[in-house]
Enzyme design. Sequence first.
Site, mmCIF file in Angstrom:
data_model
loop_
_atom_site.group_PDB
_atom_site.id
_atom_site.type_symbol
_atom_site.label_atom_id
_atom_site.label_comp_id
_atom_site.label_asym_id
_atom_site.label_seq_id
_atom_site.Cartn_x
_atom_site.Cartn_y
_atom_site.Cartn_z
ATOM 1 N N HIS A 1 30.019 7.027 1.805
ATOM 2 C CA HIS A 1 30.226 7.476 0.420
ATOM 3 C C HIS A 1 30.554 8.947 0.415
ATOM 4 O O HIS A 1 30.135 9.710 1.295
ATOM 5 C CB HIS A 1 29.000 7.193 -0.455
ATOM 6 C CG HIS A 1 27.725 7.722 0.114
ATOM 7 N ND1 HIS A 1 27.039 7.074 1.126
ATOM 8 C CD2 HIS A 1 27.003 8.835 -0.167
ATOM 9 C CE1 HIS A 1 25.961 7.767 1.429
ATOM 10 N NE2 HIS A 1 25.914 8.855 0.669
ATOM 11 N N HIS B 1 30.401 12.343 -2.012
ATOM 12 C CA HIS B 1 29.827 12.945 -3.219
ATOM 13 C C HIS B 1 30.876 13.848 -3.866
ATOM 14 O O HIS B 1 31.460 14.706 -3.193
ATOM 15 C CB HIS B 1 28.627 13.839 -2.867
ATOM 16 C CG HIS B 1 27.450 13.124 -2.279
ATOM 17 N ND1 HIS B 1 26.319 12.801 -3.013
ATOM 18 C CD2 HIS B 1 27.209 12.678 -1.022
ATOM 19 C CE1 HIS B 1 25.445 12.203 -2.231
ATOM 20 N NE2 HIS B 1 25.953 12.119 -1.018
#
Length: 121
Positions: A107, A109
Amino acid sequence: MATDFDCLFCKIASGAIPVKRLYETSDVLAFPDIHPQAPVHILLIPKQHFGSLTHCTAGESPLLGQLLSAACVVAQQQGLSVHPGGGGFRLVINTGPDGGQSVDHLHLHLLGGREMGWPPG
Ligand code: 5GP
Ligand code: ZN
């Protein structure tokens, strides 16, 4: 598409766990971080499961490019575009224990809405 049925972000990608889907393509999903560290804190994930950035190979280069492009689209949607005299945002990919990664699904951010400090903690 590879899915890990014990993985939180795979469950979010599949819709099994509902989130506010801020931006979505067939390969990528963006949703708000549950514990925001800035006025804007959004996570971007590939819908396919990769344990971390290091689990990607050169074959994933197009997907990684899509993640970066999606982050720029979402940043613009959130009013974080760079403009003369201001704006901008930070992208972070925590990788592995020393990188501070706590969810083992790749992922990115997207952080913004305030001035970021450097170096990071
Ligand atoms: P990491 O520490 O792995 O770089 O980032 C994981 C992020 O996922 C953290 O910022 C954390 O707040 C976020 N997070 C953990 N669980 C959930 C959840 O159930 N929903 C959402 N939206 N974010 C989560
Ligand atoms: Zn996963």
